[in-house]
Design an enzyme around this catalytic site. Structure first.
Site, short mmCIF file in Angstrom:
data_model
loop_
_atom_site.label_atom_id
_atom_site.label_comp_id
_atom_site.label_asym_id
_atom_site.label_seq_id
_atom_site.Cartn_x
_atom_site.Cartn_y
_atom_site.Cartn_z
CD GLU A 10 0.08 1.05 3.21
OE1 GLU A 10 -0.58 2.07 2.98
OE2 GLU A 10 1.06 1.03 3.96
CG HIS A 307 -2.83 -0.62 5.98
ND1 HIS A 307 -2.42 -0.98 7.25
CD2 HIS A 307 -2.46 0.67 5.83
CE1 HIS A 307 -1.84 0.05 7.83
NE2 HIS A 307 -1.84 1.07 6.99
#
Length: 339
Positions: A10, A307
């Site tokens: 990410e 994430h």
């Protein structure tokens, strides 16, 4: 020196914060390149710089690249020194993310610490103070340490100026714990908080909660935040189970209708209650690092975000720990750590 590509996964600030946290815990020198390359404004922002400098102060680290906008940094940690510290972000940047960076090392330090942090306490894209206090830290306390936090004043975007105190009594090592089942639901509350704004905003948010979720009037609360340097608004949906409390948050912003703020929290809540997993998306991110440091333990999650998978990849670089992820179904994953 371990070299980390900050553009992986990410590509955000979590890579920087966790790299520093793991460097402090393991004593591993680290260099992070392409810092926040996945963001619209790459490089270190004020909250990342504060976290980096706070960590350096705690362990007497040698640091290079500690400047606003820096896209590469090196961090060579020394021994962690518990004590009394005060750090200020200087903007509305997240104070809770600064704590996230330094907390793992302080959990297993040689003595207790008291840390005061100023900045944003209720920011979009960061865990709000309420989440730390009610969802995350009670689980940390089940792993051996004792962490208590006290909100002195809230800090909302864009004014910031919030402050909280964390009192940390460490453990020699973190105890592996299995966080697999929520247990019985014991209560729930929707809390709409306004600072220097009309209470009508909070009332509209709670009206949306009542109409969409059918919660009773006794489960709806309006709170006025005192001492805020500027206007602000959040709505939290707090679900208290036998073994975990989850907190889902909608953040007020200029031009954003109260109903949209409520919908943000409601959508998170609905995803969680469709599953029987222990941890929602944000609690999943928070639990990985302490369990990995403990060298054992497990938890069930509603799912792994990009994430979260980036975070797991980073943990594997620093720690000699095996990570096993099993998708039992679309809404329940089991993540376990073994030494």
């Amino acid at each position: 020196m371990l070299v980390i590509d900050g553009s992986q996964g990410e590509g955000g600030g979590q890579i920087v914060r966790s790299s520093i946290a793991l460097a402090m815990v393991t004593g591993t020198p680290v260099r992070v390149e392409h810092v926040r390359a996945g963001r619209r404004k790459p490089g270190l922002m004020r909250q990342h710089l504060t976290a980096l400098r706070a960590a350096a102060q705690l362990c007497g680290a040698s640091v290079e690249g500690d400047d606003i906008g820096s896209t590469a940094l090196s961090f060579t940690p020394g021994s962690v020194k518990p004590g009394i510290y005060q750090f200020a972000v200087g903007t509305a940047g997240s104070a809770t993310l600064v704590l996230q960076t330094i907390l793992p090392a302080l959990l297993i330090a040689d003595g207790p610490s008291v840390v005061t942090i100023e900045g944003g306490t209720h920011n979009p894209f960061a865990p709000p103070f309420d989440f730390l206090q009610k969802a995350f830290l009670p689980l940390i306390n089940r792993m051996g340490p004792r962490v208590e936090v006290e909100l002195i004043r809230p800090g909302f975007y864009p004014a910031g100026g919030g402050q909280f105190i964390a009192r940390i009594t460490p453990a020699k090592q973190l105890t592996p714990v299995d966080f697999m089942h929520r247990g019985v639901l014991q209560g729930k509350v929707a809390r709409a908080v306004v600072a220097n704004l009309s209470g009508e905003i909070a009332s509209r948010e709670l009206k949306r909660v009542k109409s969409k979720l059918g919660w009773s009037d006794e489960e709806l609360q309006v709170r006025e935040a005192r001492g805020s340097h500027g206007p602000g608004n959040i709505l939290t949906l707090e679900m208290s189970y036998e073994h975990v409390t989850e907190v889902f948050t909608g953040f007020g912003e200029v031009g954003r209708p109260a109903e949209a703020v409520a919908n943000q929290a409601i959508d998170q809540y609905r995803r969680y209650v469709k599953s029987d997993a222990f941890a929602g998306e944000y609690l999943t991110d928070q639990l990985m690092l302490p369990l990995a440091i403990a060298g054992g333990g497990s938890f069930s999650s509603t799912g792994l975000s990009r994430h979260a998978t980036t975070h797991l990849d980073l943990i594997r670089r620093f720690l000699d720990v095996k990570v096993n992820v099993v998708a039992e179904d679309r809404l329940r994953h089991c993540i376990s750590f073994t030494a």
